[in-house]
Scaffold this active site. Structure first.
Site, PDB file in Angstrom:
ATOM      1  N   LEU A 126       6.977  25.565 -13.082  1.00 49.40           N
ATOM      2  CA  LEU A 126       7.707  24.693 -12.157  1.00 49.40           C
ATOM      3  C   LEU A 126       8.225  23.472 -12.909  1.00 49.40           C
ATOM      4  CD1 LEU A 126       8.519  24.020  -9.204  1.00 49.40           C
ATOM      5  CD2 LEU A 126       6.360  22.762  -9.024  1.00 49.40           C
ATOM      6  N   HIS A 230      -1.973  15.126 -15.442  1.00 48.86           N
ATOM      7  CA  HIS A 230      -0.952  14.272 -16.050  1.00 48.86           C
ATOM      8  C   HIS A 230      -0.241  13.487 -14.948  1.00 48.86           C
ATOM      9  CE1 HIS A 230       2.701  13.190 -18.280  1.00 48.86           C
ATOM     10  NE2 HIS A 230       2.052  13.496 -19.391  1.00 48.86           N
TER      11      HIS A 230
END
Length: 344
Positions: A126, A230
């Site tokens: 993605l 992240h």
């Protein structure tokens, strides 16, 4: 209007640009022409293949701007992971060291190398380019996969997972991998990540510690990032959590990012999706609710976000001509659709 469609061989240049933009830690898109073209080829084969039950098919979708024809994003599904190559995770669990006689009780976290997710389906790859990160584009690119899987359930496993990118700095260095590198490996994180992305995983079996790792023995920096994502991945994780995904203690072996999972029929967008015949109109009320909509095809799959009206009396869904053209459907054809948002 943005449409989601299967990737084509002539999309290579766009895919290569996206691979370069995605950066270190985005293992599923290595910057390697041979492998990127191979990924495209495998996806073309998967969409064309007659499937009875899931195997190692890999489906790669792109988001295309209809006005500019520019490819602005990718998303993918692997029907069955670990079926042609080992699929590794660390599982975070606990062991207890206790002595009643000495009145000592220690509850200790350990990381155990495993292949527990072998055979499940994985959503992956993605990535939405910076200029397209607006409106519902990100949700469309991600959630359209759930409608596709629900429509073609025979192609996928019951359990769906997603590996979330863990923490690494602007130089691509992972605190978790730095500890592993110091004690077991002699390569940096970008190199290990790249080798995995191009399918060279033998070094994992050869060099990864075979016995459970006591988390307390890791550096404080490595301990701190276990199960953390992240900064750029937080929106994607929140979206999946709203869909019903959760982490059961499995983390990536390189950056310790969490892997989340859900049963397909319990994913909110899949569960809430409805299949109906359509009527096409030239008059679309802009005040009508937007839905994520797909056709029911495989090789000629298309997905969009567009206004839709449900006629409960005739049990038909009405969509505009522009949406019908983008989907490649006409009066009487079936579509599957789901809400763009859910009430929390």
């Amino acid at each position: 209007m943005k449409i989601i469609r299967p990737i084509h061989p002539d999309d290579y240049s766009s895919l290569n640009e996206i691979a370069q933009e995605s950066g270190v830690g985005f293992t599923s898109l290595p910057v390697n022409e041979i492998l990127l073209r191979s990924k495209i080829g495998k996806s073309v084969q998967a969409f064309a293949k007659e499937v009875i039950k899931p195997a190692d098919e890999s489906y790669l979708f792109v988001m295309q701007d209809q006005e500019t024809q520019e490819v602005v994003g990718t998303s993918g599904i692997v029907a069955g992971v670990g079926l042609d190559d080992a699929f590794y995770h660390y599982h975070l669990s606990k062991v207890v060291h206790a002595s009643r006689e000495l009145k000592i009780y220690n509850n200790v976290d350990i990381l155990t190398l495993c292949n527990d997710y072998t055979g499940v389906s994985e959503i992956c790859t993605l990535f939405l380019r910076q200029g397209a990160r607006e409106g519902l584009n990100g949700r469309l690119l991600s959630k359209i996969r759930f409608l596709f899987m629900m429509e073609h359930r025979n192609r996928f496993a019951e359990t769906i997972i997603a590996e979330m990118r863990g923490i690494n700095d602007e130089n691509g260095q992972s605190p978790f991998w730095q500890w592993l590198e110091e004690h077991f490996f002699s390569m940096d994180f970008p190199t290990a990540d790249y080798l995995t992305g191009i399918g060279q995983k033998q070094f994992i079996a050869e060099l990864m510690p075979k016995y459970p790792i006591y988390v307390s023995l890791l550096s404080k920096q490595a301990q701190a990032v276990i199960g953390q994502v992240h900064e750029k991945t937080k929106p994607a994780l929140q979206l999946l959590e709203h869909e019903g995904f959760s982490c059961r203690g499995y983390v990536d072996i390189f950056d310790a990012g969490p892997t989340v999972e859900a049963n397909l029929i319990h994913i909110r967008s899949a569960q809430a999706s409805i299949k109906m015949q359509i009527k096409v109109t030239d008059e679309v009320n802009d005040n009508q609710q937007n839905f994520f909509i797909i056709n029911t095809k495989v090789q000629d799959f298309r997905g969009v976000c567009a206004p839709l009206f449900i006629d409960v009396n005739t049990e038909h869904a009405t969509i505009g001509q522009q949406a019908a053209d983008a989907l490649g459907v006409s009066d009487g054809d079936n579509i599957r659709f789901a809400p763009t948002h859910f009430r929390t």
